[in-house]
Design a protein around this motif. Sequence first.
Motif, PDB file in Angstrom:
ATOM      1  N   VAL A  43      33.919  16.349  24.108  1.00 51.43           N
ATOM      2  CA  VAL A  43      34.389  15.484  25.212  1.00 51.43           C
ATOM      3  C   VAL A  43      35.808  14.893  25.062  1.00 51.43           C
ATOM      4  CG1 VAL A  43      33.984  13.872  27.203  1.00 51.43           C
ATOM      5  CG2 VAL A  43      31.866  15.176  25.878  1.00 51.43           C
ATOM      6  N   LYS A  44      36.885  15.525  25.873  1.00 53.95           N
ATOM      7  CA  LYS A  44      38.114  15.066  25.632  1.00 53.95           C
ATOM      8  C   LYS A  44      38.241  14.032  26.978  1.00 53.95           C
ATOM      9  CE  LYS A  44      42.572  16.882  24.044  1.00 53.95           C
ATOM     10  NZ  LYS A  44      43.178  18.090  24.275  1.00 53.95           N
TER      11      LYS A  44
ATOM     12  N   ILE B 223      34.943  20.821  26.110  1.00 52.16           N
ATOM     13  CA  ILE B 223      35.739  21.857  25.258  1.00 52.16           C
ATOM     14  C   ILE B 223      34.859  22.546  24.214  1.00 52.16           C
ATOM     15  CG2 ILE B 223      37.764  22.520  23.410  1.00 52.16           C
ATOM     16  CD1 ILE B 223      38.869  19.995  24.927  1.00 52.16           C
ATOM     17  N   ASP B 224      34.802  23.856  23.992  1.00 49.56           N
ATOM     18  CA  ASP B 224      34.197  24.521  22.990  1.00 49.56           C
ATOM     19  C   ASP B 224      34.865  24.254  21.705  1.00 49.56           C
ATOM     20  OD1 ASP B 224      32.151  25.286  24.707  1.00 49.56           O
ATOM     21  OD2 ASP B 224      32.849  27.225  25.117  1.00 49.56           O
TER      22      ASP B 224
ATOM     23  N   PRO C  90      42.265  26.663  30.490  1.00 54.17           N
ATOM     24  CA  PRO C  90      42.382  27.603  29.193  1.00 54.17           C
ATOM     25  C   PRO C  90      40.784  28.144  28.823  1.00 54.17           C
ATOM     26  CG  PRO C  90      43.543  25.586  28.804  1.00 54.17           C
ATOM     27  CD  PRO C  90      42.655  25.232  30.081  1.00 54.17           C
ATOM     28  N   MET C  91      40.883  29.034  27.992  1.00 53.37           N
ATOM     29  CA  MET C  91      39.253  29.426  27.531  1.00 53.37           C
ATOM     30  C   MET C  91      38.794  28.413  26.948  1.00 53.37           C
ATOM     31  SD  MET C  91      38.620  33.117  27.568  1.00 53.37           S
ATOM     32  CE  MET C  91      38.507  33.637  25.877  1.00 53.37           C
ATOM     33  N   GLY C  92      37.323  28.253  27.298  1.00 52.54           N
ATOM     34  CA  GLY C  92      36.565  27.431  26.404  1.00 52.54           C
ATOM     35  C   GLY C  92      36.693  25.965  26.674  1.00 52.54           C
ATOM     36  N   GLN C  93      37.485  25.832  27.828  1.00 56.84           N
ATOM     37  CA  GLN C  93      37.536  24.318  28.341  1.00 56.84           C
ATOM     38  C   GLN C  93      37.371  24.109  29.813  1.00 56.84           C
ATOM     39  OE1 GLN C  93      41.018  22.508  26.643  1.00 56.84           O
ATOM     40  NE2 GLN C  93      41.752  21.835  28.771  1.00 56.84           N
TER      41      GLN C  93
END
Lengths: 183, 308
Positions: A165-166, A181-182, A4-7
């Motif tokens: 960070v996930k 992730i943003d 997904p966006m930003g990830q």
Amino acid sequence: MLEPMGQKVLLSSKEINIILHRLACQLLENHLDFKNTVLIGLQPRGTFVARRLDKILREDYGVKHIDVGFLDITFYRDDFRRGDKTLSANQTKIDFLVEDKKVVLIDDVLYTGRSIRAALTAIQSFGRPLEIELLALIDRRFSRHLPIQPNYRGRQVDAINDEKVKVMWKENDGEDVIYLIDR
Amino acid sequence: MSELSVKHLLGIKYLKEEDIQLIFETADNFKEVINRSIKKVPSLRDITIANIFFENSTRTRLSFELAEKRLSADVVNFSASQSSVKKGETLIDTVNNILSMKVDMVVMRHPNPGAGIFLSKHVEASIINAGDGAHEHPTQALLDSYSIREKLGDVSGKNVVIVGDILHSRVALSNIFALKLQGANVKVCGPRTLLPKYIESLGVAVETDLRKALNWCDVANMLRIQNERLDISYFPTTREYTQQFGVNKALLDSLDREIVIMHPGPINRGVEITSDVADSKQSIILGQVENGVAIRMAVMYLLASKIK
């Protein structure tokens, strides 16, 4: 893999597995039979790393038994009453004495170092360890607030403060993967 | 849920079911803490708590003080007998004077019902009611339910009978609120004179035959006759009370089921329960006292986190 966006994917399942094996070998090099060493996973997310390392060491490298504990540091944190939310605690489970043992603290992401500072205080309630080492799967260097560095690091990341960070685990989140992730 | 819905603990009446569960989950963690070799955590090191007792207490006061110290809070103690209350100072003045010394939380016991509620409307600090007259004693009810949960796994669906002086008991009222909130079935048992007239309106049943009540219940919470509050004669003699409403080993062993015996203390041995019952395997009285510290730590930790 869906992004997904930003990830973006930082580490895939395969890379995580290689890193965990390398970390296991590094632990083995220093602690050999783990007779006088205990692994302490920090609640909540460090416990997954500790469990995985325990499994790898026993199943792939023939270590007979390792004492693994889980430490919750909520009551030792230095940001109590600073945030909006009540900090809710997790279970601490340390069924052995750490007196005169070599302790390896294990967490998934090392960021400001404040959790580790709290853990260093918390662990003293269980005795006086011989020495304490730190293992972090992801080391976000340049974001430290305290002079704390890991003895074992999985991967060094130069994430900026707006990024998160996930770390996800198969047993909890369905797959092994680490995202940047943003926020 | 990770936060209490209230700023003060004035009574169980003001809590939601989720609040009770959150307190219990937090108490589980603190129970682990107080069984370590070093029983102290630094969470409340920047909080000052005043224990203000306008009425005598040993166990509750000691339990609160231990809980505060194990959370690393700073503690000041105050009892009415040594204070300016005797010189004519009002409650609000007394407390505001203490608060101007930068106190964040007040634990108060007072002989007048509603004293804590009154105070909470007039002062800034977080108030914990440690017993207000015959009204409420919320931390006692919480630790009682917590002890039932620990012993029987759950409170919901359990049958609990509260035996003795219900009329003068704040423990009974708080317990009724807490047990009903968690879905337990509650009966009260005692001489008619010591049962409040409209007690059924709280959703509890009345039973005046002790044996029947005990044969129905999973847990019997035995209350003390509050002699200091008995302004008139409510029953002929203590001996007669004991014969009708006292639990002895013979009665306990003759029941159809094995029940759990609780008592909030202080026990009048030989009146509401005999020594062999109080010290029997079925009694969890000392467990209640241990749980009291963990429950109070949980309550103070959760309330303190709302102080900004």
